[in-house]
Motif scaffolding. Structure first.
Motif, PDB file in Angstrom:
ATOM      1  N   SER A  13       0.826  -1.211   0.000  1.00  0.00           N
ATOM      2  CA  SER A  13       0.000   0.000   0.000  1.00  0.00           C
ATOM      3  C   SER A  13       0.855   1.253   0.000  1.00  0.00           C
ATOM      4  CB  SER A  13      -0.943   0.005   1.207  1.00  0.00           C
ATOM      5  OG  SER A  13      -0.207   0.058   2.421  1.00  0.00           O
ATOM      6  N   GLY A  14       2.019   1.190   0.668  1.00  0.00           N
ATOM      7  CA  GLY A  14       2.888   2.359   0.706  1.00  0.00           C
ATOM      8  C   GLY A  14       3.480   2.695  -0.644  1.00  0.00           C
ATOM      9  N   VAL A  15       3.849   1.671  -1.425  1.00  0.00           N
ATOM     10  CA  VAL A  15       4.359   1.938  -2.774  1.00  0.00           C
ATOM     11  C   VAL A  15       3.256   2.547  -3.634  1.00  0.00           C
ATOM     12  CG1 VAL A  15       5.318   0.921  -4.870  1.00  0.00           C
ATOM     13  CG2 VAL A  15       6.125   0.149  -2.635  1.00  0.00           C
ATOM     14  N   ALA A  16       2.039   2.003  -3.527  1.00  0.00           N
ATOM     15  CA  ALA A  16       0.927   2.575  -4.282  1.00  0.00           C
ATOM     16  C   ALA A  16       0.688   4.030  -3.886  1.00  0.00           C
ATOM     17  CB  ALA A  16      -0.340   1.744  -4.055  1.00  0.00           C
ATOM     18  N   ASP A  17       0.718   4.301  -2.584  1.00  0.00           N
ATOM     19  CA  ASP A  17       0.528   5.680  -2.115  1.00  0.00           C
ATOM     20  C   ASP A  17       1.646   6.588  -2.623  1.00  0.00           C
ATOM     21  OD1 ASP A  17      -1.726   4.863  -0.751  1.00  0.00           O
ATOM     22  OD2 ASP A  17      -0.749   4.777   1.206  1.00  0.00           O
ATOM     23  N   LEU A  18       2.877   6.075  -2.657  1.00  0.00           N
ATOM     24  CA  LEU A  18       4.010   6.848  -3.157  1.00  0.00           C
ATOM     25  C   LEU A  18       3.772   7.305  -4.590  1.00  0.00           C
ATOM     26  CD1 LEU A  18       7.152   7.602  -2.744  1.00  0.00           C
ATOM     27  CD2 LEU A  18       7.575   5.436  -3.909  1.00  0.00           C
ATOM     28  N   VAL A  19       3.381   6.355  -5.453  1.00  0.00           N
ATOM     29  CA  VAL A  19       3.164   6.679  -6.862  1.00  0.00           C
ATOM     30  C   VAL A  19       1.946   7.586  -7.017  1.00  0.00           C
ATOM     31  CG1 VAL A  19       2.812   5.724  -9.170  1.00  0.00           C
ATOM     32  CG2 VAL A  19       4.222   4.481  -7.512  1.00  0.00           C
ATOM     33  N   ASP A  20       0.873   7.280  -6.301  1.00  0.00           N
ATOM     34  CA  ASP A  20      -0.329   8.108  -6.385  1.00  0.00           C
ATOM     35  C   ASP A  20      -0.048   9.546  -5.963  1.00  0.00           C
ATOM     36  OD1 ASP A  20      -1.797   5.917  -7.220  1.00  0.00           O
ATOM     37  OD2 ASP A  20      -2.697   5.527  -5.258  1.00  0.00           O
ATOM     38  N   ALA A  21       0.757   9.717  -4.923  1.00  0.00           N
ATOM     39  CA  ALA A  21       1.064  11.071  -4.442  1.00  0.00           C
ATOM     40  C   ALA A  21       1.864  11.849  -5.477  1.00  0.00           C
ATOM     41  CB  ALA A  21       1.830  10.996  -3.124  1.00  0.00           C
ATOM     42  N   MET A  22       2.787  11.183  -6.163  1.00  0.00           N
ATOM     43  CA  MET A  22       3.545  11.869  -7.208  1.00  0.00           C
ATOM     44  C   MET A  22       2.619  12.371  -8.307  1.00  0.00           C
ATOM     45  SD  MET A  22       6.910   9.441  -7.548  1.00  0.00           S
ATOM     46  CE  MET A  22       7.993   9.170  -6.147  1.00  0.00           C
ATOM     47  N   VAL A  23       1.680  11.527  -8.704  1.00  0.00           N
ATOM     48  CA  VAL A  23       0.738  11.922  -9.755  1.00  0.00           C
ATOM     49  C   VAL A  23      -0.159  13.061  -9.269  1.00  0.00           C
ATOM     50  CG1 VAL A  23      -1.157  11.125 -11.225  1.00  0.00           C
ATOM     51  CG2 VAL A  23       0.823   9.640 -10.814  1.00  0.00           C
ATOM     52  N   ALA A  24      -0.625  12.973  -8.036  1.00  0.00           N
ATOM     53  CA  ALA A  24      -1.465  14.043  -7.494  1.00  0.00           C
ATOM     54  C   ALA A  24      -0.695  15.360  -7.426  1.00  0.00           C
ATOM     55  CB  ALA A  24      -1.961  13.654  -6.102  1.00  0.00           C
ATOM     56  N   ASN A  25       0.557  15.317  -7.041  1.00  0.00           N
ATOM     57  CA  ASN A  25       1.363  16.538  -6.995  1.00  0.00           C
ATOM     58  C   ASN A  25       1.622  17.097  -8.391  1.00  0.00           C
ATOM     59  OD1 ASN A  25       1.705  16.921  -4.199  1.00  0.00           O
ATOM     60  ND2 ASN A  25       3.290  15.343  -4.125  1.00  0.00           N
ATOM     61  N   ALA A  26       1.823  16.208  -9.370  1.00  0.00           N
ATOM     62  CA  ALA A  26       2.003  16.681 -10.747  1.00  0.00           C
ATOM     63  C   ALA A  26       0.751  17.417 -11.224  1.00  0.00           C
ATOM     64  CB  ALA A  26       2.310  15.510 -11.674  1.00  0.00           C
ATOM     65  N   ARG A  27      -0.404  16.880 -10.895  1.00  0.00           N
ATOM     66  CA  ARG A  27      -1.653  17.543 -11.304  1.00  0.00           C
ATOM     67  C   ARG A  27      -1.832  18.869 -10.564  1.00  0.00           C
ATOM     68  NH1 ARG A  27      -5.044  11.844 -11.251  1.00  0.00           N
ATOM     69  NH2 ARG A  27      -4.382  11.147 -13.334  1.00  0.00           N
ATOM     70  N   ALA A  28      -1.425  18.919  -9.301  1.00  0.00           N
ATOM     71  CA  ALA A  28      -1.521  20.172  -8.549  1.00  0.00           C
ATOM     72  C   ALA A  28      -0.585  21.230  -9.129  1.00  0.00           C
ATOM     73  CB  ALA A  28      -1.198  19.921  -7.078  1.00  0.00           C
ATOM     74  N   VAL A  29       0.634  20.811  -9.505  1.00  0.00           N
ATOM     75  CA  VAL A  29       1.555  21.747 -10.166  1.00  0.00           C
ATOM     76  C   VAL A  29       0.946  22.247 -11.468  1.00  0.00           C
ATOM     77  CG1 VAL A  29       3.776  21.940 -11.348  1.00  0.00           C
ATOM     78  CG2 VAL A  29       3.649  20.824  -9.113  1.00  0.00           C
ATOM     79  N   ALA A  30       0.394  21.328 -12.256  1.00  0.00           N
ATOM     80  CA  ALA A  30      -0.201  21.720 -13.540  1.00  0.00           C
ATOM     81  C   ALA A  30      -1.364  22.678 -13.335  1.00  0.00           C
ATOM     82  CB  ALA A  30      -0.657  20.476 -14.291  1.00  0.00           C
ATOM     83  N   ASP A  31      -2.218  22.387 -12.361  1.00  0.00           N
ATOM     84  CA  ASP A  31      -3.368  23.269 -12.106  1.00  0.00           C
ATOM     85  C   ASP A  31      -2.900  24.652 -11.657  1.00  0.00           C
ATOM     86  OD1 ASP A  31      -5.083  21.200 -12.749  1.00  0.00           O
ATOM     87  OD2 ASP A  31      -5.524  20.670 -10.659  1.00  0.00           O
ATOM     88  N   GLY A  32      -1.885  24.679 -10.803  1.00  0.00           N
ATOM     89  CA  GLY A  32      -1.388  25.965 -10.329  1.00  0.00           C
ATOM     90  C   GLY A  32      -0.769  26.792 -11.437  1.00  0.00           C
ATOM     91  N   ILE A  33       0.044  26.160 -12.274  1.00  0.00           N
ATOM     92  CA  ILE A  33       0.691  26.901 -13.363  1.00  0.00           C
ATOM     93  C   ILE A  33      -0.320  27.301 -14.430  1.00  0.00           C
ATOM     94  CG2 ILE A  33       2.387  26.714 -15.230  1.00  0.00           C
ATOM     95  CD1 ILE A  33       4.090  25.006 -13.397  1.00  0.00           C
ATOM     96  N   ALA A  34      -1.323  26.444 -14.661  1.00  0.00           N
ATOM     97  CA  ALA A  34      -2.344  26.766 -15.677  1.00  0.00           C
ATOM     98  C   ALA A  34      -3.092  28.052 -15.344  1.00  0.00           C
ATOM     99  CB  ALA A  34      -3.318  25.602 -15.817  1.00  0.00           C
ATOM    100  N   ALA A  35      -3.144  28.410 -14.057  1.00  0.00           N
ATOM    101  CA  ALA A  35      -3.843  29.627 -13.641  1.00  0.00           C
ATOM    102  C   ALA A  35      -2.997  30.880 -13.827  1.00  0.00           C
ATOM    103  CB  ALA A  35      -4.267  29.498 -12.175  1.00  0.00           C
TER     104      ALA A  35
END
Length: 458
Positions: free
Chosen positions: A358-380
């Protein structure tokens, strides 16, 4: 033997002090280096000393003089290239690996670390959904993982037409054709060059860098003979993966060996939420991935995975008379290009043991979530354009013209709060963000987006 320990203590104490100081500094230090290589070379160089220097003094000099030239790669605000941080369990295990100083070649001579690597390999296969009887070799990184998988492929496709490349070499052999996606990573070409297979045939890719399966089928139909198809899990710019299931089916229907370069994208298979991105990947014949990217172990560590162990062992196995008493089938030396090497699988074992499934899955999921947050922030930000579909850990940004994008990129790097590498993709200059660090959090994302906003404001 115990009397020798005091010789190590002062130097290790100083190394621990400097390591703690470095890791503590990452939260707030500028990410970029503060000195260039030329000035540091002069500081570290000069004539070789005529006599000895105490080890603890050497450690202090090294740490203090090199510090201005260190890039904050383990920082949560480092998004350059595709470079992970270091998980605490992996870092500590890597320290032990150096202290143990085991040459991981044979199970008989170094059973402890050989056993650790065997377990780490089995855990990785399980997490990635790959055949449990595949061989796993621990190499320096994705470049050598590609080399290793493709060497096994070269052996097998030539053996299938009656040519023993290990004994006869390539001179006079049937030509091996290699098909790759137009947007494969350049290290695939490098590995093919090492193997004497030359420049591959590029197959068209779509607007996200994914190989077009119909074009692959047409390319396969144009020729015959020994064939290797290289697919990609995780495009360097978009993060997208080739349509692996369909491409593997087409390639196998033409008798090709399928190799998947999954340097960072293969780890999508470890996440139930993201596994569909690499659906069908398990039907390939070999895979390459990095542990020092998504899995966040220290440099250098890659995994070369081959579904047919005999192909791998024929490509890399060797025998020496001075090994005869100790060598056995399935020794680590049969799975990698090196004979002498450190126990790279030890930190892999440690991080997998620490995180669990579960920790490896959370690790990868968090990276993807952070990438989307960066994209959303820069898109604004006014004038910013996200130019890829953010499906994984990669974000590419343009700011109008190429000149303007280069200007913003230069300002971001000079600012030092974050590091985002410039690149060129599909005919445009881009600012490229790769989220690969376990420690990146909401604060890191906010600070990095603010840095881009400042850099894009005249």
């Amino acid at each position: 033997m115990t009397a020798r320990w005091p010789a190590f203590a002062p130097a290790l104490d100083r190394a621990t002090h400097h390591a703690r100081a470095w890791l503590t500094s990452l939260a707030d230090r500028p990410v970029h280096p503060r000195a260039d290589a030329d000035s540091l070379e002069a500081l570290l160089g000069g004539p070789l000393p005529e006599g000895p220097t105490a080890p603890e003094v050497v450690v202090d000099e090294l740490a203090e003089r090199i510090e201005p030239g260190l890039m904050g790669m383990p920082s949560g605000r480092f998004f350059g290239w595709v470079i992970g941080g270091t998980h605490p369990a992996a870092l500590a295990a890597d320290w032990l690996t150096s202290a143990w100083d085991q040459n991981t070649a044979m199970r008989y001579s170094t059973p402890g670390v050989a056993a650790v690597e065997a377990v780490a390999g089995a855990w990785a296969l399980d997490l990635l959904g790959l055949p449990p009887d595949a061989d796993v070799g621990f190499v320096t990184g994705a470049t050598m993982a590609n080399f290793t998988g493709l060497a096994a492929a070269r052996h097998q496709v030539l053996a299938d037409v009656g040519w023993d490349v290990e004994s006869a070499g390539l001179a006079g052999a049937p030509r091996v054709r290699v098909l790759v996606g137009a947007e494969r990573h350049e290290t695939v070409d490098l590995a093919l060059r090492y193997l004497g297979l030359g420049t591959p045939t590029a197959v068209a890719a779509d607007d996200q860098g994914r190989l077009v399966v119909g074009e692959l089928a047409r390319a396969l139909e144009k020729g015959s003979g020994p064939t290797i198809v290289c697919l990609q899990a995780g495009n360097l710019h978009s993060g997208a993966s080739d349509p692996l299931a369909d491409a593997i089916d087409v390639a196998h229907a033409h008798g090709a060996w399928v190799h998947v370069d999954g340097a960072f994208g293969l780890w999508a298979a470890a996440s139930p939420r993201l596994r569909a991105l690499v659906a069908g990947h398990e039907r390939a014949d070999s895979w390459a991935t990095d542990a020092h990217k998504t899995l966040n172990v220290p440099y250098d560590c890659g995994l070369a995975i081959v579904a047919r162990p005999e192909s791998l062992r024929r490509a890399f196995g060797m025998h020496a008379d001075y090994f005869s008493t100790f060598q056995g089938a399935g020794d680590p030396l049969e799975k990698v290009p090196e004979l002498s090497r450190r126990a790279r699988g030890v930190p892999v074992w440690a991080v997998l043991r620490s995180l669990g499934r579960s920790g490896v899955a959370d690790l990868v999921d968090a990276m993807v979530a952070n990438a989307r947050a960066v994209a959303d922030g820069i898109a604004a930000i006014d004038g910013a354009e996200i130019v890829n579909d953010v499906v994984y850990t990669q974000v590419c940004v343009a700011f109008g013209s190429d000149d303007r994008t280069r200007e913003v990129t230069a300002r971001v790097l000079a600012d030092g709060v974050t590091w985002m590498s410039g690149s060129r993709w599909r005919g445009r200059d881009v600012l490229r963000v790769s989220v690969s660090n376990w420690s990146t959090d909401a604060r890191d994302v906010a600070l990095s987006v603010d840095a881009v906003r400042r850099a894009s404001t005249d």
